[in-house]
Design a protein around this motif. Structure first.
Motif, mmCIF file in Angstrom:
data_model
loop_
_atom_site.group_PDB
_atom_site.id
_atom_site.type_symbol
_atom_site.label_atom_id
_atom_site.label_comp_id
_atom_site.label_asym_id
_atom_site.label_seq_id
_atom_site.Cartn_x
_atom_site.Cartn_y
_atom_site.Cartn_z
ATOM 1 N N LEU A 230 -11.110 11.883 -25.389
ATOM 2 C CA LEU A 230 -10.014 11.911 -24.540
ATOM 3 C C LEU A 230 -9.864 13.205 -24.273
ATOM 4 O O LEU A 230 -9.541 14.146 -25.215
ATOM 5 C CB LEU A 230 -8.682 11.341 -25.701
ATOM 6 C CG LEU A 230 -8.611 9.854 -26.094
ATOM 7 C CD1 LEU A 230 -7.840 9.659 -27.036
ATOM 8 C CD2 LEU A 230 -8.272 9.144 -24.771
ATOM 9 N N SER A 231 -9.596 13.454 -23.277
ATOM 10 C CA SER A 231 -9.194 14.919 -22.769
ATOM 11 C C SER A 231 -8.265 14.761 -21.288
ATOM 12 O O SER A 231 -8.495 14.745 -20.304
ATOM 13 C CB SER A 231 -10.158 15.514 -22.428
ATOM 14 O OG SER A 231 -10.188 16.792 -21.833
ATOM 15 N N VAL B 130 -10.761 20.053 -30.872
ATOM 16 C CA VAL B 130 -9.489 19.417 -30.800
ATOM 17 C C VAL B 130 -9.472 18.041 -30.351
ATOM 18 O O VAL B 130 -8.782 17.024 -30.733
ATOM 19 C CB VAL B 130 -8.612 20.402 -29.769
ATOM 20 C CG1 VAL B 130 -7.275 19.737 -29.597
ATOM 21 C CG2 VAL B 130 -8.527 21.654 -30.615
ATOM 22 N N GLU B 131 -10.427 17.935 -29.358
ATOM 23 C CA GLU B 131 -10.289 16.478 -28.495
ATOM 24 C C GLU B 131 -11.008 15.422 -29.266
ATOM 25 O O GLU B 131 -10.544 14.304 -29.339
ATOM 26 C CB GLU B 131 -10.788 16.765 -27.242
ATOM 27 C CG GLU B 131 -9.917 17.306 -26.313
ATOM 28 C CD GLU B 131 -10.585 18.159 -25.110
ATOM 29 O OE1 GLU B 131 -11.850 18.188 -25.130
ATOM 30 O OE2 GLU B 131 -9.938 18.667 -24.348
ATOM 31 N N ALA C 11 -8.434 14.430 -31.881
ATOM 32 C CA ALA C 11 -7.317 13.635 -31.394
ATOM 33 C C ALA C 11 -7.816 12.265 -30.931
ATOM 34 O O ALA C 11 -7.197 11.192 -31.458
ATOM 35 C CB ALA C 11 -6.853 14.265 -30.024
ATOM 36 N N LEU D 260 -7.810 10.240 -34.225
ATOM 37 C CA LEU D 260 -6.366 9.945 -34.463
ATOM 38 C C LEU D 260 -5.909 8.636 -33.584
ATOM 39 O O LEU D 260 -5.440 7.772 -34.233
ATOM 40 C CB LEU D 260 -5.706 11.123 -34.538
ATOM 41 C CG LEU D 260 -5.730 12.302 -35.392
ATOM 42 C CD1 LEU D 260 -5.129 13.528 -35.038
ATOM 43 C CD2 LEU D 260 -5.272 11.950 -36.720
ATOM 44 N N TYR D 261 -6.109 8.798 -32.505
ATOM 45 C CA TYR D 261 -5.831 7.969 -31.524
ATOM 46 C C TYR D 261 -6.520 6.334 -32.056
ATOM 47 O O TYR D 261 -5.613 5.316 -31.832
ATOM 48 C CB TYR D 261 -6.332 8.139 -30.271
ATOM 49 C CG TYR D 261 -5.808 7.244 -29.169
ATOM 50 C CD1 TYR D 261 -4.447 7.110 -28.774
ATOM 51 C CD2 TYR D 261 -6.427 6.257 -28.386
ATOM 52 C CE1 TYR D 261 -3.708 6.343 -27.469
ATOM 53 C CE2 TYR D 261 -6.041 5.448 -27.222
ATOM 54 C CZ TYR D 261 -4.654 5.555 -27.100
ATOM 55 O OH TYR D 261 -4.151 4.599 -25.992
ATOM 56 N N LYS E 51 -4.577 4.904 -34.910
ATOM 57 C CA LYS E 51 -3.419 4.470 -34.547
ATOM 58 C C LYS E 51 -3.467 2.966 -33.805
ATOM 59 O O LYS E 51 -2.527 1.949 -34.312
ATOM 60 C CB LYS E 51 -2.681 5.162 -33.230
ATOM 61 C CG LYS E 51 -2.029 6.429 -34.148
ATOM 62 C CD LYS E 51 -1.278 7.297 -32.893
ATOM 63 C CE LYS E 51 -1.521 8.566 -33.210
ATOM 64 N NZ LYS E 51 -0.796 9.080 -34.371
ATOM 65 N N SER F 6 -1.443 11.433 -30.798
ATOM 66 C CA SER F 6 -2.576 11.941 -31.450
ATOM 67 C C SER F 6 -2.753 13.617 -31.071
ATOM 68 O O SER F 6 -3.193 14.326 -31.991
ATOM 69 C CB SER F 6 -3.816 11.513 -30.611
ATOM 70 O OG SER F 6 -3.575 9.931 -30.870
ATOM 71 N N PHE F 7 -1.915 14.129 -30.118
ATOM 72 C CA PHE F 7 -2.214 15.473 -29.773
ATOM 73 C C PHE F 7 -1.132 16.268 -30.398
ATOM 74 O O PHE F 7 -1.276 17.505 -30.842
ATOM 75 C CB PHE F 7 -2.165 15.795 -28.378
ATOM 76 C CG PHE F 7 -3.594 15.340 -27.619
ATOM 77 C CD1 PHE F 7 -4.411 16.421 -27.622
ATOM 78 C CD2 PHE F 7 -4.059 14.356 -26.918
ATOM 79 C CE1 PHE F 7 -5.656 16.125 -27.254
ATOM 80 C CE2 PHE F 7 -5.309 14.020 -26.638
ATOM 81 C CZ PHE F 7 -5.955 15.038 -26.468
#
Lengths: 194, 368
Positions: free
Chosen positions: A108-109, A143-144, A147, A150-151, A154, B177-178
């Protein structure tokens, strides 16, 4: 352009290949047997014609679903999520993962305009309809990559599926004293009970 | 610690050359645009792997060239070492001695550099980003991971802000998430800034008093962009970012967090930003720089190399004298650039190694 310079300029577009290497490769092909040259040409054509992403997991394969997805010996209840096919191959070579895969094309970016639709996350969610018990997220530690992990957690959390993240830290056979502080720090915070 | 020799290839406007520097005061004289600042930047690059002029280190590659390379011999009593940095497109290669190094972490920390630019001189009056930049560069001297954390944090922040701009259509799970990615390195970034400022505070206050005894007592205080509290944990930062989501969505950006960190200098009851004269503000900035150098030395490390880029013309004669004398008295290697040699007249009785910078070439001046 003659045949030789055409091949040189085509090879030069490959990563890590410059003018010198390309020239050397062409001379090597010319000095090898004719059969070798034909086999090489044919196999480049075959790869382009036959290899496709697997409809289910995104792995590159000549069949769709791919060999891994259709292997009856593999455990379909565990899915390992990776950023690219090369990462899938790296994990395959360990023989540690007996489940299936899901290849996201990238992470994801927001800054590069890649959202969940661009990286096949919904395809992943669709696959969870069938008895999946665990997802292993093996995206990179950028970082991406974090993330993205983490996404996914969720979205999946509410479905009662276990989500795990690959550990990062000291390499096997590595000496603690020669490992940089950042890596040791990560390894410490990600420690597990024995 | 000092840079003995530096070898440049394809670096900005600098000609391919080897420059030998002295372990003392090196003065680079030349007109604007000849390459003085670029030369300091090359030294800075070996210490930090970053540019101090542009946000992308790739900008140091000369226009029209594929790659740039800087290598240097670092003399130090403990560990003399050869450092080499090669930038080709977006690929960076590093060597320590003959050994190729794959992680920046392993490379950093071998050369310590304190850089001071006209931007730093303006930091008291200027916007908070100038003060954060100064603080981050200082923090890097004590913790070589700091700049990498700032970079990660900024990347997560920019990503989050881009998502917030979609306002109502925004995917809240994606934003969150960010937010988590921001908190991951962000809490540590603010804490490190706070710790560094604490270290610099006492020394800065003392130096200002030496430089302007008539000025009322100066005090330095950190103003975090979020409520750090006692522990300043990432959980606490994340909770604060989360609870601010509605406001962030309305404004289209992240309102609270390390990106708002700042520090305040006050003189007695008044803010130096608003009430000090320009001269006093610059004195405070110089004092902060000197405090950084003294703290680094006190930290037990080798004396850092000091880079002063064109700061002399912005200071009046008295302050210039104090700055130069203090810096030279610390006894390490100093590189000063100037367009006007008269600016360093105060240092005439000291030993100076002078270089003429002209059209990308750096030549030592012949002995008189």
């Amino acid at each position: 352009m003659d045949a030789m310079s055409r091949l040189i300029s085509l090879l030069k577009q490959l990563p890590g290949v410059g003018e010198k290497t390309a020239t050397r490769l062409v001379f090597h092909i010319l000095s090898s047997s004719r059969d070798y040259g034909h086999a090489l040409a044919q196999s480049v054509a075959d790869v382009v014609e036959r290899v496709r992403p697997c409809k289910q997991c995104g792995n590159l394969s000549e069949t769709s679903p791919c060999r891994i997805c259709t292997d009856p010996k593999r455990d379909p209840t565990v899915i390992c999520v990776v950023e690219k096919v090369q990462d899938l191959l790296a994990i395959e070579n360990t023989h540690e993962h007996r489940g299936l895969y899901h290849v996201l094309p990238g992470t994801l970016s927001p800054l590069e305009g890649r959202g969940p639709e661009q990286i096949r996350i919904h395809e992943l969610l669709d696959r969870l309809e069938k008895d999946v018990v665990e997802i292993i997220v093996a995206t990179s530690s950028s970082v991406e990559g974090e993330a993205t992990a983490l996404y996914i957690k969720k979205l999946v959390d509410s479905r009662g599926i276990r989500v795990s993240r690959i550990a990062s830290g000291i390499p096997v056979g590595g000496e603690l004293e020669y490992t940089d502080r950042g890596t040791i720090g990560r390894a410490l915070s990600g420690r597990r009970e024995m | 610690m000092h840079v003995k020799k530096i070898n440049l290839i394809g670096f900005r406007n600098l000609k391919e050359q080897v420059v030998e520097l002295a372990d003392g005061l090196n003065l680079l004289v030349g007109n604007n645009g000849q390459g003085k600042t670029n030369f300091l930047e090359a030294v800075y690059l070996m210490a930090t792997l970053r540019s101090f002029k542009s946000s992308s280190v790739r900008d140091v590659i000369r226009f029209g060239e594929d790659e740039a390379e800087v290598s240097g011999e670092i003399a130090s009593r403990e560990v003399p070492v050869k450092l080499r940095v090669r930038l080709k497109g977006s690929v960076r290669k590093l060597w320590v001695g003959q050994r190729s190094i794959h992680s920046a972490r392993e490379f950093l920390g071998r050369l310590r550099v304190v850089a001071f630019t006209p931007d730093d001189l303006a930091m008291i009056k200027g916007g908070p980003s100038l003060r954060r930049k100064f603080l981050d560069r200082a923090a890097f001297l004590f913790d070589s991971q700091h700049l990498a954390r700032v970079k990660n944090f900024n990347h997560a922040l920019k990503s989050r802000n881009r998502l917030l701009k979609e306002r109502k259509r925004a995917d809240r799970d994606l934003i969150d998430s960010f937010s988590q990615a921001m908190a991951e390195d962000g809490a540590r970034v603010s804490k490190t800034r706070l710790e560094v400022l604490r270290r610099l505070r006492g020394e800065t206050e003392r130096i200002v008093e030496e430089m302007i005894p008539e000025m009322s007592a100066v005090s330095v205080s950190f103003e975090p962009g979020w409520y750090i509290g006692a522990d300043g944990s990432k959980d606490s930062l994340l909770e604060q970012i989360r609870s601010n989501l509605e406001q962030d969505l309305r404004r289209g950006q992240t309102c609270l967090g390390p990106q708002q960190d700042d520090f305040e200098i006050s003189m007695g009851q008044n803010s130096a930003r608003r009430f000090a004269s320009q001269g006093q503000q610059r004195t405070v900035a110089v004092a902060l720089l000197l405090a950084v150098v003294r703290e680094v030395v006190a930290d037990g490390g080798a004396r850092p190399v000091i880079l002063l880029d064109d700061v002399s013309s912005e200071l009046d004669a008295a302050r210039r004298k104090i700055l130069f004398e203090q810096v030279v008295d610390l006894g390490g290697q100093v590189l000063i650039t100037t367009t006007d040699e008269g600016m360093v007249a105060d240092l005439r009785e000291r030993k100076i190694w002078k270089f003429i910078v002209d059209d990308g070439r750096i030549e030592p001046e012949r002995e008189k």
